[in-house]
Design an enzyme around this catalytic site. Structure first.
Site, PDB file in Angstrom:
ATOM      1  N   ASP A  82       4.095   5.279  -2.158  1.00 27.16           N
ATOM      2  CA  ASP A  82       5.054   5.745  -1.143  1.00 27.16           C
ATOM      3  C   ASP A  82       4.514   5.595   0.282  1.00 27.16           C
ATOM      4  O   ASP A  82       3.305   5.703   0.519  1.00 27.16           O
ATOM      5  CB  ASP A  82       5.409   7.214  -1.391  1.00 27.16           C
ATOM      6  CG  ASP A  82       6.412   7.380  -2.521  1.00 27.16           C
ATOM      7  OD1 ASP A  82       6.984   6.365  -2.948  1.00 27.16           O
ATOM      8  OD2 ASP A  82       6.603   8.514  -2.982  1.00 27.16           O
ATOM      9  N   HIS A 346       9.124   7.216   9.394  1.00 26.11           N
ATOM     10  CA  HIS A 346      10.164   6.553   8.612  1.00 26.11           C
ATOM     11  C   HIS A 346      11.524   6.798   9.222  1.00 26.11           C
ATOM     12  O   HIS A 346      11.715   7.704  10.029  1.00 26.11           O
ATOM     13  CB  HIS A 346      10.179   7.086   7.171  1.00 26.11           C
ATOM     14  CG  HIS A 346       8.818   7.231   6.590  1.00 26.11           C
ATOM     15  ND1 HIS A 346       8.017   6.163   6.326  1.00 26.11           N
ATOM     16  CD2 HIS A 346       8.102   8.328   6.243  1.00 26.11           C
ATOM     17  CE1 HIS A 346       6.865   6.588   5.838  1.00 26.11           C
ATOM     18  NE2 HIS A 346       6.887   7.900   5.790  1.00 26.11           N
TER      19      HIS A 346
END
Length: 691
Positions: A82, A346
């Protein structure tokens, strides 16, 4: 034979990515972390500059053996965990556990699991970001030091099995402080007054609310003050002082961050934070869609940013024009508050393909996946749409120096509310208001007076606690759900009707933390520590500097507490259930799988039996107590306490009432009472008792 090996965390993610990369790539899951600090000891060498001791996690030997075989076959290894600190740390530990040569492996990240994103990430492969690894390592070491130094103290002073944590203890303190505020709250009386007014020739009255006798809205603080106002007005007619038409513009909501998704899923879907994250993880990693195979439906779910990519914004714009028209396009999409501390690593949480509407794939999702995907999809779509416009008509009336007011709003342009209504705002209609004119006299029909008392602060829900932690700068997107789950599982707090209540055990733990470790649970100190972790991640601070500064005060506080703090005894909850072997009243104990009943005579008497929560409803078959049970997969149902002798069970909660048509037992579903018999369709509203 595959030339390239891609290592991810989960099998679902591996399946989705494999489809995009073809036969030259082998994709294997590590199933999360492969190395960690040992559970049996602190695992940090305090005397050797806090050097952590990592070991292979129990049960991961076979996975590592398989990975080593695949590494030998591959020309190059891509670590695709991730795109956050935790993911960076997993990649780092994989590189160490697999003894990867620097030239043989690279790190790749993607914000969404789509073909373009995955293929582009390989083109932009990089080295492991050691600053991010150090930030995760610092958090892990700090949390381990706090947990393994303070937890034994709690065992000694209260009972075994307790734990303390750098963030969880602050969350517990917030809940305890709110409980104290509620207990110490003194209600304050106030009154509201409305006048039912009608034009002199009309029969239909309109409600006007009291606003005061000055320019600002005033509160009526006592019955005597209310009586004085009513007496002063008497039977006088009211005069329309002004009528104002205006517009109110309501901005579109921002796309979801982790925190706002958890809050909205709680309020709109009644999801716990842990449930929201579990289902969002499924949507991110990949779901089977007919004709397209396994695809990731949403972008990465752990984020504190509301930013979106130019490509996603352009795709949303095209979709909105095609389906709603150009008027619905936002001029400049709303941005987050300036100065807000975020990592912005992000994008916001958004659908990966705006053309995959929830309705189009509803049959291929579970009910929970569909509901959460619909929430994320509609919120993102709304964030790219024009603001809503409301027409407001405000009418002010005066009498004896007092002001009364009524207003009505109507949607002039729906904008983003076409797909997403933030607070269920609706158009209002008040008959006769459009016929009023300035100077008109209104006849007083009646007064509507109500007494109120100010309310204490609201108890925390999971959603409110997440919002508070975020506003205070405590924790990060990945920590909110596990923090709440920990204090619930430790029984420091309990949840009833979504509200969080502190338990006697939680009060005791918080009392010790406040007495012995006020700095650890200080909100500002914890928030500042989060900022330092961010700076480690940016490469601005060396991680051991933070730990070196933190540890001495912690160690000194623990030693002082060990000698000075008094023990706190928590009594077990005694029940009416009697021990089958010795006749004592059994007590509630807690094990790995939740509550159970045990004899207080242990170790002389070791009798135990399951604990069942009674509903207060008798069994329709045998008259025994109906209790709440769970299937092996954790689904809740209602069964008879006399099982297996009595086989009664129901997925819906049984009611004491019998069906007036056929005599069968009734069940509760939402605000309805339904007959349980298949061939009887009787139902009624359950919001109040039937007369």
């Amino acid at each position: 034979m595959a030339k390239y090996l891609v290592i991810v965390e989960s099998p679902a993610k591996a399946k989705t990515i494999k489809k995009f990369l073809g036969s030259n790539y082998e994709v294997i899951a590590s199933n999360g972390h492969v190395r960690d600090l040992p559970k049996s000891q602190m695992g940090i060498d305090v005397d050797n500059d806090f050097e952590p001791k990592y070991i292979t996690i129990r049960g991961k030997g076979d996975i590592l053996a398989q990975l080593r075989k695949e590494v030998k076959k591959a020309d190059k290894v891509y670590l695709a965990t991730d795109p956050d600190r935790e993911g960076e740390a997993i990649s780092y530990h994989l590189s160490k556990a697999l003894k990867l040569d620097d030239k043989k492996y690279k790190r790749i990240t993607f914000n969404e699991i789509t073909k373009n994103a995955v293929k582009n990430s390989i083109k932009q492969a990089r080295d492991i970001d050691m600053a991010l690894v150090d930030a995760q390592q610092a958090r892990r070491v700090l949390d381990r030091l706090v947990g393994y130094k303070i937890s034994p103290l709690l065992w000694a002073k209260i009972k075994r099995g307790l734990s303390a944590g750098r963030v969880q203890s602050v969350a517990l303190k917030l809940i305890c402080d709110r409980e104290k505020e509620i207990n110490e709250f003194i209600p304050k009386e106030y009154w509201t007054l409305s006048a039912m007014l009608a034009p002199e020739k009309a029969k239909k009255s309109i409600e006007f609310k009291y606003m005061g006798n000055g320019s600002d809205k005033e509160e009526i603080s006592s019955r005597a003050e209310l009586d004085h106002i009513i007496e002063t007005i008497g039977k006088q007619s009211f005069k329309i002082a002004s009528i104002k038409d205006s517009e109110r513009h309501k901005k579109a909501p921002l796309p979801f961050t982790t925190s706002t998704l958890q809050q909205e899923a709680s309020s709109k879907l009644n999801f716990a934070t842990s449930k929201t994250m579990r289902i969002a993880q499924q949507l991110y990693e990949g779901v089977e869609i007919k004709g397209r195979g396994s695809i990731g439906l949403i972008s990465y779910l752990r984020t504190d940013s509301t930013r979106i990519s130019d490509e996603a914004a352009a795709a949303a714009k095209d979709y909105i024009i095609k389906n709603f028209g150009e008027d619905y396009i936002a001029g400049i999409p709303r941005a987050d508050k300036p100065g807000k501390k975020i990592q912005d690593a992000h994008e916001a949480i958004r659908p990966t393909d705006i053309t995959l509407s929830p309705a189009a794939i509803k049959d291929q999702l579970s009910r929970e996946q569909f509901r959460l995907y619909q929430l994320i999809y509609n919120r993102f779509l709304a964030s790219q749409m024009a603001e809503a416009v409301y027409s407001i008509k405000t009418v002010k009336a005066e009498v004896a120096g007092y002001r009364f007011q009524t207003s009505v709003s109507k949607i002039a342009f729906a904008g983003f509310t076409t797909v997403y209504n933030v607070d269920n705002e609706k158009s209002e209609h008040i008959a006769g208001i459009k016929d009023l004119n300035e100077g008109d006299l209104l006849k007083l029909e009646d007064f509507d007076e109500k007494q109120h008392f100010t309310q204490p602060p609201a108890r925390y829900t999971e959603a409110l606690l997440v919002r508070t932690l975020e506003e205070l700068g405590i924790g990060r997107p990945s920590t909110y759900a596990p923090t709440i789950s920990t204090i619930l599982n430790r029984r420091y707090i309990t949840k009833e009707n979504k509200k969080l209540y502190v338990t006697e055990l939680g009060e005791a733990v918080n009392q010790i933390m406040e007495q012995a470790f006020p700095v650890i649970i200080d909100v500002n100190f914890t928030a500042n520590l989060e900022s330092l972790l961010d700076k480690i991640g940016e490469g601005a601070i060396e991680w051991k500097v933070v730990v070196r500064n933190f540890y001495p005060d912690l160690d000194a506080a623990v030693k002082k507490a060990e000698s000075e703090l008094q023990s706190i005894k928590i009594e077990d909850e005694v029940t009416d259930e009697v021990c089958d072997e010795c006749g004592r009243n059994m007590v509630v104990k807690y094990g790995p799988h939740g509550k159970f009943l045990a004899c207080p005579g242990f170790p002389d008497c070791k009798f135990t039996k399951p604990f069942f929560e009674k509903t207060g409803v008798p069994c329709p078959k045998c008259g025994g107590d109906i209790v709440i049970k769970k299937t092996r997969k954790g689904r809740r149902y209602y069964g008879c306490i006399n099982a297996p002798e009595c086989d009664f069970m129901s997925w819906a909660k049984p009611s004491r009432e019998k069906c007036p048509v056929c005599g069968s037992y009734m069940v509760e579903k939402g605000n309805k009472l339904l007959c349980s018999a298949e061939n009887c369709g009787y139902s009624r509203d359950n919001t109040e008792k039937e007369k």
